[in-house]
Design a protein around this motif. Structure first.
Motif, short mmCIF file in Angstrom:
data_model
loop_
_atom_site.label_atom_id
_atom_site.label_comp_id
_atom_site.label_asym_id
_atom_site.label_seq_id
_atom_site.Cartn_x
_atom_site.Cartn_y
_atom_site.Cartn_z
N ALA A 27 0.83 -1.21 0.00
CA ALA A 27 0.00 0.00 0.00
C ALA A 27 0.86 1.26 0.00
CB ALA A 27 -0.94 0.00 1.20
N ASP A 28 2.05 1.19 0.61
CA ASP A 28 2.94 2.35 0.60
C ASP A 28 3.35 2.73 -0.82
OD1 ASP A 28 2.83 2.42 3.38
OD2 ASP A 28 4.66 1.22 3.60
N GLY A 35 -1.65 8.80 -4.00
CA GLY A 35 -2.11 9.63 -2.89
C GLY A 35 -2.63 8.78 -1.75
N LYS A 36 -2.94 9.44 -0.64
CA LYS A 36 -3.28 8.73 0.60
C LYS A 36 -4.74 8.28 0.69
CE LYS A 36 0.77 9.18 2.57
NZ LYS A 36 1.64 8.05 2.81
N GLY A 42 -6.34 2.37 -3.71
CA GLY A 42 -6.94 1.03 -3.66
C GLY A 42 -6.98 0.30 -4.99
N PRO A 43 -7.41 0.97 -6.07
CA PRO A 43 -7.47 0.30 -7.36
C PRO A 43 -6.11 -0.16 -7.90
CG PRO A 43 -8.86 2.25 -7.37
CD PRO A 43 -8.06 2.29 -6.10
N LEU A 44 -5.02 0.34 -7.34
CA LEU A 44 -3.69 -0.07 -7.80
C LEU A 44 -3.22 -1.38 -7.18
CD1 LEU A 44 -1.77 3.34 -7.70
CD2 LEU A 44 -2.97 2.27 -9.63
N MET A 45 -3.90 -1.83 -6.13
CA MET A 45 -3.38 -2.97 -5.37
C MET A 45 -3.34 -4.28 -6.15
SD MET A 45 -2.26 -1.65 -2.67
CE MET A 45 -1.93 -3.09 -1.69
N TYR A 79 0.89 -9.09 3.18
CA TYR A 79 2.28 -9.36 2.84
C TYR A 79 3.05 -8.06 2.82
CZ TYR A 79 1.09 -7.86 -1.94
OH TYR A 79 0.68 -7.13 -3.03
N ARG A 80 4.37 -8.22 2.87
CA ARG A 80 5.27 -7.07 2.81
C ARG A 80 6.32 -7.36 1.75
NH1 ARG A 80 4.56 -3.25 6.56
NH2 ARG A 80 6.71 -2.56 6.58
N LEU A 81 7.05 -6.33 1.38
CA LEU A 81 8.05 -6.44 0.34
C LEU A 81 9.40 -5.96 0.84
CD1 LEU A 81 5.77 -4.86 -2.39
CD2 LEU A 81 6.28 -7.30 -2.12
N GLY A 82 10.44 -6.61 0.37
CA GLY A 82 11.79 -6.20 0.75
C GLY A 82 12.78 -6.49 -0.37
#
Length: 87
Positions: A27-28, A35-36, A42-45, A79-82
């Motif tokens: 989401a970041d 934008g926030k 949301g539609p980009l997720m 989930y997270r990304l690294g």
């Protein structure tokens, strides 16, 4: 229309800038672009998820689930990304 190149480039740039040992929420990445407000990012997720799965399969980033690397073909939920670690 979602600019897939922009999603990919932004994801790789933000993940590369993370301090060692840190991860980020997808989401970041979406918020950086749109934008926030949730109705903006949301539609980009879903498109972003497809992109990060491909990048993980290519070995360009790591998807984490509950603090451990996840199989890009088989993960659900938060989930997270690294960055890829070179040990």
């Amino acid at each position: 229309m979602v600019d897939k190149d922009l999603l990919e480039q932004t994801a790789l740039r933000l993940i590369a800038a993370l301090p060692a040992g840190k991860t980020m929420a997808p989401a970041d990445i979406a918020q950086e672009i749109a934008g926030k407000a949730a109705d903006q990012w949301g539609p980009l997720m879903q498109p972003l998820r497809r992109i990060v799965v491909r990048l993980a399969k290519e070995g360009r980033l790591v998807i984490y689930r509950k603090g451990a690397p996840a199989d890009p073909d088989d993960f659900k939920g938060v989930y997270r990304l690294g960055p890829v670690r070179i040990d």
